[in-house]
Motif scaffolding. Structure first.
Motif, short mmCIF file in Angstrom:
data_model
loop_
_atom_site.label_atom_id
_atom_site.label_comp_id
_atom_site.label_asym_id
_atom_site.label_seq_id
_atom_site.Cartn_x
_atom_site.Cartn_y
_atom_site.Cartn_z
N GLN A 206 1.14 -1.14 -0.15
CA GLN A 206 0.01 0.08 -0.06
C GLN A 206 0.78 1.23 -0.01
O GLN A 206 0.64 1.94 -0.72
N THR A 229 -9.19 -8.55 -3.76
CA THR A 229 -10.38 -8.24 -2.88
C THR A 229 -9.84 -8.33 -1.58
O THR A 229 -9.24 -9.15 -1.11
N GLU A 235 -7.83 2.18 1.80
CA GLU A 235 -6.83 2.86 2.43
C GLU A 235 -5.87 3.62 1.68
O GLU A 235 -5.55 4.71 2.07
N ALA A 384 -5.04 -7.18 2.84
CA ALA A 384 -4.49 -6.26 3.96
C ALA A 384 -4.32 -6.86 5.55
O ALA A 384 -3.55 -6.91 6.18
N HIS A 550 -18.53 -6.24 3.31
CA HIS A 550 -17.62 -6.97 3.87
C HIS A 550 -18.29 -7.68 4.99
O HIS A 550 -18.89 -7.26 5.84
P1 ADP Z 1 -10.50 -3.58 -0.82
O1 ADP Z 1 -11.30 -2.45 -0.99
O2 ADP Z 1 -9.12 -3.78 -1.67
O3 ADP Z 1 -11.40 -4.88 -1.20
P2 ADP Z 1 -10.72 -2.80 1.78
O4 ADP Z 1 -10.16 -1.27 1.50
O5 ADP Z 1 -12.00 -2.87 1.89
O6 ADP Z 1 -10.11 -3.65 0.65
O7 ADP Z 1 -9.83 -3.37 2.89
C1 ADP Z 1 -10.34 -4.87 3.46
C2 ADP Z 1 -10.03 -4.86 5.01
O8 ADP Z 1 -8.35 -4.64 5.16
C3 ADP Z 1 -10.67 -3.76 5.58
O9 ADP Z 1 -11.25 -4.27 6.80
C4 ADP Z 1 -9.50 -2.69 6.20
O10 ADP Z 1 -9.95 -1.99 7.18
C5 ADP Z 1 -8.44 -3.44 6.38
N1 ADP Z 1 -6.96 -2.94 5.98
C6 ADP Z 1 -6.75 -2.13 5.13
N2 ADP Z 1 -5.63 -1.98 5.29
C7 ADP Z 1 -4.78 -2.24 6.30
C8 ADP Z 1 -3.77 -2.32 6.85
N3 ADP Z 1 -2.76 -1.52 6.35
N4 ADP Z 1 -3.59 -2.89 8.02
C9 ADP Z 1 -4.55 -3.71 8.55
N5 ADP Z 1 -5.88 -3.70 7.90
C10 ADP Z 1 -5.97 -3.07 6.83
#
Ligand code: ADP
Ligand code: ZN
Ligand code: ZN
Length: 735
Positions: A206, A229, A235, A384, A550
């Motif tokens: 990230q 996903t 983030e 993540a 989610h």
């Molecule tokens: P995407 O949109 O890529 O599918 P999300 O942004 O919804 O993924 O993130 C998935 C999950 O991971 C969320 O619950 C988020 O809070 C968590 N998350 C995101 N970045 C981090 C991080 N750096 N460390 C821990 N958890 C994270």
């Protein structure tokens, strides 16, 4: 003598020219492009937008009319906004005036003068705050207002007071005369949000995505953020936006559908708070205009919106994000058929800012652009929060007995999942009870009288319903052809799967989430909220369930029917199938417990299906792109679709044949190929016969230059007046 300037004005409607007018006799505001004027037109008047001033007109001076009124004291649209709209009108060959007016909020199209940016509100004065309720015991209506305002120190809109406290203008005037209330401005609606979840520390993937993008702030650069996903794309967006805000710039975030991206929105509101505005089709005209004006005046910094938000004026635009860039909803399929994703690239280029296209399953177009270096690729290959990617498994249903659409292997897995207290989600992209009813005696089917399609059986509403034209009728008790009472549903929709599940798992609470079960406002949000807490161990739904949600407790996902995606008439069918499978699969095992995805299919050996399930999306996409290259299909060629429909069966083809003939005579026609005319895949729809002509070329520029010459010719064809026709540049669906 210096002649008065001529105003060239764009008007909504099908005409592809600007209209010349004389300036008003007296004007107190400068005549600047981007402001609206009321002008005489035919016997009435219309609202138009000034595009430019010129010294002379091709219309004889004595026939030029004078504008009636200048509506805006200052331009509504800046030159950069007009440039984007001009580009879009030209590229998609849609009338410029129409494009401009579609980009304006409804209120401003109708020529009403722009309302103040914030609604007028009322609040208590210091004297009003000190009022003792006893003094108003005889004036309960006034008291109600004072009490309501005491609870909202920031003020309330007048309309809210009249709705909530039945405060008539007279009541308000009395309070104002006493010096207890005063007018104030109300902040545009941003619902308050519970305390922020702390910001995550970015993981190295990230972080490098953020760093690489930030290194290009202030310059045009397209990025493809390919993140699986759950990889934490949201983030990344947040950190990028923060960097943009620190530069005192604005950010535009496009999402496919607001209702289906609650998490993203929630996260944005938590972190950015009142700086975020939301634009989507569910807003009232007034709300939409307020947001639009706030962005235009840079009062708000971030807008999250659906397709048409790409046109929001933002003088300090510093970043565009397109989430789920592969999503079909970015392409408007009616009228002005633009792609908001593609326009976001044009806009970023015009504004010298980066654009980030994010997806777990990027479109083949974008992947090719990344492969060839036009987009910079950013990868988030891992989830993540540490969760593992789910495992995909094909369930061969060729020779097994299905119980109401469910195979024994699937039923067994469901039982196991439910026994461990975990959640299972079943996905079928077909609502209703059954896609058709048939007569067991004679084979009669529920054909729609107006379409080449079957009418879906909706058991709850006791209806036959055509999903293509909306036609409805009652379910007959006997076959209309042979009179037999033996009518049976054929195939499965979500209602029927629900019935099977209730029979198989009578004790287990189940939520069916599709357009029928969530048609009342608020039900979708309620059901999704309850689903997340695990309230329903069984979840069943259409693609509403597939997107960005989610569900931490879901460990088993079943996809009941993917086969139409493997052999669909549209060459994009397999791409869409793969995207949908992975989006749905992405709902599984997002928390600690690993997830499993089962895919029922009659074609387990299909090479693309095999690739997708064993090697993943990138391998699938590489193969699918190779197939496209070999067949010279997009993105290795460019297409334009000319559609036509009419109630008279032969008209569309006559028109298309003539259009093709004049098209072949244009210089530059050598660079384009003609396919058709052919009947549309659904030839009859809503009582009209439909056909199309596909034009394809290996060179985008050559195709465009040819198209620009062709469209005026089509417009001039007498046959064009006997059909409804449309031009679709870069068509996404052949329907
Ligand atoms: P995407 O949109 O890529 O599918 P999300 O942004 O919804 O993924 O993130 C998935 C999950 O991971 C969320 O619950 C988020 O809070 C968590 N998350 C995101 N970045 C981090 C991080 N750096 N460390 C821990 N958890 C994270
Ligand atoms: Zn019959
Ligand atoms: Zn129909």
């Amino acid at each position: 003598m210096v002649s008065a300037p001529i105003l060239q004005i764009a008007l909504p409607g099908p005409l592809r020219t600007l209209f010349d007018y004389l300036p008003p006799k007296h004007h107190s505001h400068p005549l600047l492009p981007g402001s609206r004027f009321q002008v005489p037109f035919g016997r009435g008047s219309r609202t138009g937008l000034l595009i430019r001033l010129t010294a002379r007109s091709t219309i004889p001076a004595d026939r030029l009319k004078r504008v009636l009124e200048q509506l805006d004291p200052a331009p509504l649209l800046q030159e950069s906004d007009i440039r984007l709209l001009r580009w879009a009108a030209d590229y998609y060959q849609h009338p410029f005036g129409d494009v401009i007016f579609l980009a304006l909020p409804g209120n401003l199209r109708k020529g009403r003068s722009p309302s103040v940016s914030k609604p007028v509100g009322l609040r208590l004065t210091t004297a009003g705050q000190a009022v003792n309720s006893e003094t108003l015991l005889r004036a309960p209506k006034q008291l109600a207002v004072i009490q309501a305002l005491a609870e909202t120190p920031e003020g309330m809109a007048k309309s809210a007071l009249s709705d909530g406290c039945e405060a008539s203008p007279a009541v308000l005037r009395r309070l104002s005369d006493k010096g207890w209330i005063e007018t104030c401005q109300i902040e545009p609606v941003v619902e308050s949000v519970p305390p922020a979840t702390p910001r995550h520390k970015l993981n190295p993937d990230q972080q490098s995505a953020v760093d690489e993008t930030c290194a290009h702030l202030g310059r045009f650069k397209p990025f493809l953020l390919h993140g699986v996903t759950g990889s934490g794309k949201t983030e990344v967006y947040l950190y990028l936006i923060e960097a943009v805000l620190a530069r005192r710039q604005q950010a535009l975030v496009l999402v496919p559908e607001i209702g289906l991206t609650p998490q993203l929105l929630q996260r944005f509101k938590e972190q950015i708070g009142a700086g975020v505005a939301v634009l989507h089709s569910g807003l009232s005209d007034g709300e939409r205009e307020r947001v639009w004006q706030a962005m235009r005046r840079s009062e708000k910094k971030v807008v999250v919106g659906t397709r048409s938000a790409v046109f929001t004026p933002m003088p300090a635009l510093g970043l565009i994000i397109v989430d789920e860039e592969h999503d079909l909803s970015y392409k408007q399929q009616e009228g002005f058929r633009y792609s908001a994703r593609d326009l976001s690239l044009v806009r970023a280029q015009q504004c010298d800012c980066p654009v980030v296209l994010g997806s777990a399953t990027p479109s083949l177009e974008s992947l090719r652009n990344a492969d060839e270096g036009r987009y910079h690729r950013l990868s988030l290959p891992r989830r993540a929060a540490g969760a593992r990617m789910p495992q995909l498994r094909l369930l061969d249903i060729r020779s097994v007995h299905l119980d109401g659409g469910l195979s024994p292997a699937l039923l067994k897995q469901l039982r196991q999942t439910l026994a461990t207290g975990e959640q299972a989600m079943l996905f079928l992209n077909r609502r209703g009870y059954a896609p058709m009813i048939t007569c067991h005696a004679c084979g009669w089917l529920t054909d729609c009288p107006r379409c080449d399609a079957r009418m879906t059986h909706h058991r709850q509403q006791q209806l036959l319903w055509c999903h293509h034209c909306g036609h409805q009728r009652q379910v007959p008790a006997h076959c209309p052809d042979c009179g037999s009472p033996d009518l049976r549903p054929l195939g499965q929709g979500t209602e029927r799967i629900e019935e099977t599940l209730q029979r198989r798992f009578p004790e287990t609470p189940l939520a069916r989430i599709d357009r029928d079960s969530t048609s009342r406002k608020g039900t979708l949000e309620k059901l999704l909220g309850e689903a997340k807490t695990g309230h329903y161990p069984l979840l069943l739904g259409t693609q509403i369930l597939a997107k960005g949600h989610h569900f931490p407790l879901v460990t088993l996902v079943a996809i009941l029917d993917v086969d139409h995606g493997l052999f669909g008439a549209d060459f994009r069918a397999s791409e869409r199938m793969a995207q949908l499978v992975l989006q749905v699969a992405g709902r599984a095992g997002r928390a600690e417990r690993p997830g499993k995805v089962l895919i029922q299919t009659r074609h387990p050996d299909h090479p693309l299906m095999q690739l997708l399930t064993t090697k993943g999306y990138t391998a699938f996409a590489k193969e699918a792109l190779d197939e496209r290259r070999m067949a010279v299909l997009p993105p290795y060629s460019h297409q334009v679709l000319l559609r036509a429909e009419s109630t008279k069966a032969s008209d569309p083809e006559t028109f298309l044949t003539q259009a093709m003939r004049i098209g072949k005579e244009i210089t530059g026609a050598a660079a384009v190929e003609f396919w058709g005319p052919v009947p549309a895949p659904m030839e009859r729809k809503a009582g009209k016969t439909r056909a199309h002509l596909l034009i394809q070329s290996a060179q985008r520029q050559a195709l465009h230059h040819w198209l620009v010459k062709w469209v005026p010719g089509i417009t001039a064809l007498p046959a064009s007046r006997r059909v409804r026709w449309s031009i679709d540049v870069d068509p996404q669906e052949m329907l």
